[in-house]
Motif scaffolding. Structure first.
Motif, PDB file in Angstrom:
ATOM      1  N   PHE A  17       0.821  -1.217   0.000  1.00  0.00           N
ATOM      2  CA  PHE A  17       0.000   0.000   0.000  1.00  0.00           C
ATOM      3  C   PHE A  17       0.852   1.263   0.000  1.00  0.00           C
ATOM      4  O   PHE A  17       0.442   2.290  -0.534  1.00  0.00           O
ATOM      5  CB  PHE A  17      -0.947   0.008   1.207  1.00  0.00           C
ATOM      6  CG  PHE A  17      -2.146  -0.862   1.018  1.00  0.00           C
ATOM      7  CD1 PHE A  17      -3.201  -0.437   0.223  1.00  0.00           C
ATOM      8  CD2 PHE A  17      -2.223  -2.104   1.613  1.00  0.00           C
ATOM      9  CE1 PHE A  17      -4.309  -1.237   0.026  1.00  0.00           C
ATOM     10  CE2 PHE A  17      -3.327  -2.918   1.418  1.00  0.00           C
ATOM     11  CZ  PHE A  17      -4.375  -2.483   0.631  1.00  0.00           C
ATOM     12  N   ASP A  18       2.016   1.199   0.651  1.00  0.00           N
ATOM     13  CA  ASP A  18       2.892   2.376   0.719  1.00  0.00           C
ATOM     14  C   ASP A  18       3.645   2.480  -0.605  1.00  0.00           C
ATOM     15  O   ASP A  18       4.838   2.211  -0.688  1.00  0.00           O
ATOM     16  CB  ASP A  18       3.855   2.235   1.905  1.00  0.00           C
ATOM     17  CG  ASP A  18       4.773   3.436   2.043  1.00  0.00           C
ATOM     18  OD1 ASP A  18       4.489   4.489   1.431  1.00  0.00           O
ATOM     19  OD2 ASP A  18       5.778   3.311   2.773  1.00  0.00           O
ATOM     20  N   GLN A  19       2.933   2.909  -1.652  1.00  0.00           N
ATOM     21  CA  GLN A  19       3.478   2.857  -3.011  1.00  0.00           C
ATOM     22  C   GLN A  19       4.714   3.742  -3.175  1.00  0.00           C
ATOM     23  O   GLN A  19       5.598   3.423  -3.960  1.00  0.00           O
ATOM     24  CB  GLN A  19       2.393   3.273  -4.011  1.00  0.00           C
ATOM     25  CG  GLN A  19       1.312   2.211  -4.204  1.00  0.00           C
ATOM     26  CD  GLN A  19       1.718   1.185  -5.247  1.00  0.00           C
ATOM     27  OE1 GLN A  19       2.116   1.530  -6.346  1.00  0.00           O
ATOM     28  NE2 GLN A  19       1.628  -0.094  -4.896  1.00  0.00           N
ATOM     29  N   ASP A  20       4.777   4.866  -2.463  1.00  0.00           N
ATOM     30  CA  ASP A  20       5.949   5.733  -2.618  1.00  0.00           C
ATOM     31  C   ASP A  20       7.028   5.440  -1.569  1.00  0.00           C
ATOM     32  O   ASP A  20       8.066   6.098  -1.543  1.00  0.00           O
ATOM     33  CB  ASP A  20       5.570   7.222  -2.637  1.00  0.00           C
ATOM     34  CG  ASP A  20       4.858   7.665  -1.360  1.00  0.00           C
ATOM     35  OD1 ASP A  20       4.883   6.914  -0.359  1.00  0.00           O
ATOM     36  OD2 ASP A  20       4.287   8.768  -1.372  1.00  0.00           O
ATOM     37  N   GLY A  21       6.782   4.464  -0.704  1.00  0.00           N
ATOM     38  CA  GLY A  21       7.821   3.976   0.205  1.00  0.00           C
ATOM     39  C   GLY A  21       8.289   4.978   1.243  1.00  0.00           C
ATOM     40  O   GLY A  21       9.407   4.879   1.742  1.00  0.00           O
ATOM     41  N   ASN A  22       7.428   5.936   1.606  1.00  0.00           N
ATOM     42  CA  ASN A  22       7.878   6.942   2.578  1.00  0.00           C
ATOM     43  C   ASN A  22       7.535   6.566   4.018  1.00  0.00           C
ATOM     44  O   ASN A  22       7.710   7.365   4.933  1.00  0.00           O
ATOM     45  CB  ASN A  22       7.321   8.333   2.230  1.00  0.00           C
ATOM     46  CG  ASN A  22       5.811   8.394   2.339  1.00  0.00           C
ATOM     47  OD1 ASN A  22       5.158   7.378   2.542  1.00  0.00           O
ATOM     48  ND2 ASN A  22       5.256   9.579   2.195  1.00  0.00           N
ATOM     49  N   GLY A  23       7.028   5.345   4.234  1.00  0.00           N
ATOM     50  CA  GLY A  23       6.848   4.863   5.598  1.00  0.00           C
ATOM     51  C   GLY A  23       5.451   5.024   6.160  1.00  0.00           C
ATOM     52  O   GLY A  23       5.193   4.599   7.281  1.00  0.00           O
ATOM     53  N   TYR A  24       4.560   5.647   5.412  1.00  0.00           N
ATOM     54  CA  TYR A  24       3.164   5.667   5.825  1.00  0.00           C
ATOM     55  C   TYR A  24       2.269   5.632   4.597  1.00  0.00           C
ATOM     56  O   TYR A  24       2.705   5.922   3.473  1.00  0.00           O
ATOM     57  CB  TYR A  24       2.845   6.886   6.709  1.00  0.00           C
ATOM     58  CG  TYR A  24       3.244   8.223   6.137  1.00  0.00           C
ATOM     59  CD1 TYR A  24       4.443   8.817   6.499  1.00  0.00           C
ATOM     60  CD2 TYR A  24       2.414   8.881   5.234  1.00  0.00           C
ATOM     61  CE1 TYR A  24       4.814  10.034   5.963  1.00  0.00           C
ATOM     62  CE2 TYR A  24       2.777  10.103   4.699  1.00  0.00           C
ATOM     63  CZ  TYR A  24       3.979  10.680   5.066  1.00  0.00           C
ATOM     64  OH  TYR A  24       4.344  11.878   4.537  1.00  0.00           O
ATOM     65  N   ILE A  25       1.037   5.242   4.831  1.00  0.00           N
ATOM     66  CA  ILE A  25       0.056   5.157   3.744  1.00  0.00           C
ATOM     67  C   ILE A  25      -0.794   6.415   3.806  1.00  0.00           C
ATOM     68  O   ILE A  25      -1.311   6.774   4.869  1.00  0.00           O
ATOM     69  CB  ILE A  25      -0.825   3.903   3.906  1.00  0.00           C
ATOM     70  CG1 ILE A  25       0.022   2.625   3.907  1.00  0.00           C
ATOM     71  CG2 ILE A  25      -1.875   3.837   2.794  1.00  0.00           C
ATOM     72  CD1 ILE A  25      -0.730   1.383   4.380  1.00  0.00           C
ATOM     73  N   ASP A  26      -0.910   7.095   2.692  1.00  0.00           N
ATOM     74  CA  ASP A  26      -1.809   8.246   2.643  1.00  0.00           C
ATOM     75  C   ASP A  26      -2.426   8.347   1.249  1.00  0.00           C
ATOM     76  O   ASP A  26      -2.200   7.482   0.393  1.00  0.00           O
ATOM     77  CB  ASP A  26      -1.121   9.534   3.099  1.00  0.00           C
ATOM     78  CG  ASP A  26      -0.107  10.062   2.096  1.00  0.00           C
ATOM     79  OD1 ASP A  26       0.083   9.429   1.027  1.00  0.00           O
ATOM     80  OD2 ASP A  26       0.495  11.101   2.377  1.00  0.00           O
ATOM     81  N   ALA A  28      -1.770  10.045  -1.287  1.00  0.00           N
ATOM     82  CA  ALA A  28      -0.836  10.077  -2.414  1.00  0.00           C
ATOM     83  C   ALA A  28      -0.491   8.672  -2.901  1.00  0.00           C
ATOM     84  O   ALA A  28      -0.255   8.466  -4.103  1.00  0.00           O
ATOM     85  CB  ALA A  28       0.437  10.826  -2.018  1.00  0.00           C
ATOM     86  N   ASP A  29      -0.456   7.707  -1.990  1.00  0.00           N
ATOM     87  CA  ASP A  29      -0.153   6.337  -2.400  1.00  0.00           C
ATOM     88  C   ASP A  29      -1.254   5.782  -3.305  1.00  0.00           C
ATOM     89  O   ASP A  29      -0.980   5.056  -4.260  1.00  0.00           O
ATOM     90  CB  ASP A  29      -0.002   5.435  -1.170  1.00  0.00           C
ATOM     91  CG  ASP A  29       1.220   5.798  -0.351  1.00  0.00           C
ATOM     92  OD1 ASP A  29       2.315   5.916  -0.934  1.00  0.00           O
ATOM     93  OD2 ASP A  29       1.077   5.966   0.873  1.00  0.00           O
ATOM     94  N   PHE A  30      -2.482   6.126  -3.007  1.00  0.00           N
ATOM     95  CA  PHE A  30      -3.604   5.611  -3.795  1.00  0.00           C
ATOM     96  C   PHE A  30      -3.675   6.301  -5.155  1.00  0.00           C
ATOM     97  O   PHE A  30      -3.938   5.661  -6.175  1.00  0.00           O
ATOM     98  CB  PHE A  30      -4.915   5.761  -3.014  1.00  0.00           C
ATOM     99  CG  PHE A  30      -4.994   4.820  -1.845  1.00  0.00           C
ATOM    100  CD1 PHE A  30      -5.634   3.595  -1.979  1.00  0.00           C
ATOM    101  CD2 PHE A  30      -4.395   5.123  -0.644  1.00  0.00           C
ATOM    102  CE1 PHE A  30      -5.691   2.706  -0.919  1.00  0.00           C
ATOM    103  CE2 PHE A  30      -4.442   4.246   0.428  1.00  0.00           C
ATOM    104  CZ  PHE A  30      -5.084   3.037   0.291  1.00  0.00           C
TER     105      PHE A  30
HETATM  106 CA    CA Z   1       3.365   6.376   1.326  1.00  0.00          CA
END
Ligand code: CA
Ligand code: CA
Length: 173
Positions: A17-26, A28-30
């Motif tokens: 789910f953390d598509q951009d790999g920044n350590g949290y899901i928000d 922007a990932d979706f």
């Molecule tokens: Ca993310």
């Protein structure tokens, strides 16, 4: 499943789910996931299919945030993901199906060349790869998604598989 294996599985699901790999899901990932799928299948964001995919991605984010974003900061941390998303979705797979269905329906429409409402197994494999699955995982998952083995993946098969993806994650399983 021992606790190390549980941690490993959680880490894989969080990373998916953390598509951009920044350590949290928000959010922007979706939207990143939607953009990757549209680029892979040559679909314009402003097209009906493109808009449906973005709308479905936003609904999936809102659904996940509603379940898992405990402190309401519009980010789902790994702790929130474990405590909220995984546990609650496991307890309520039908709720998960409800929040994921619009995105999966739209994704199938994007991956589907002929408007049949199903997507061919190789197209689903491409979709999974562009969302970050390894070649091996994508091939295996796409084949197993095709539960009735007719070579195409229908919305219900995708919804059931994504729900399973969560429900198999249990420390006591
Ligand atoms: Ca993310
Ligand atoms: Ca949060």
């Amino acid at each position: 499943m021992d606790s190390a294996e549980y941690e490993r599985k959680i880490a894989f699901r969080f990373a998916a789910f953390d598509q951009d790999g920044n350590g949290y899901i928000d959010r922007a990932d979706f939207s990143a996931a939607a953009a990757r799928l549209l680029a892979e299948f040559g679909t314009a964001a402003r097209s009906d299919r493109g808009q449906a995919l973005y709308t479905g991605a936003e609904a999936l984010w809102q659904g996940m945030a509603g379940i898992a974003d405990v402190d309401g900061d519009q980010r789902v941390t790994r702790e929130e993901f474990v405590g909220g998303a995984v546990k609650r979705l496991r307890d309520s797979p039908e709720r998960f199906a409800e929040i994921a269905r619009p995105f999966l329906r739209a994704a199938i429409a994007v991956a589907d060349g002929d408007g049949s409402g199903t997507a061919a197994v190789p197209a689903v494999e491409r979709a999974l790869r562009v969302l970050g699955a390894s070649a091996e995982t994508a091939a295996l998952a796409a084949r197993s998604l095709d539960a009735d083995q007719d070579g195409r993946i229908a919305e219900d098969e995708a919804v059931a598989a994504l729900a399973d993806y969560f429900t198999v994650v249990a420390p006591d399983a």
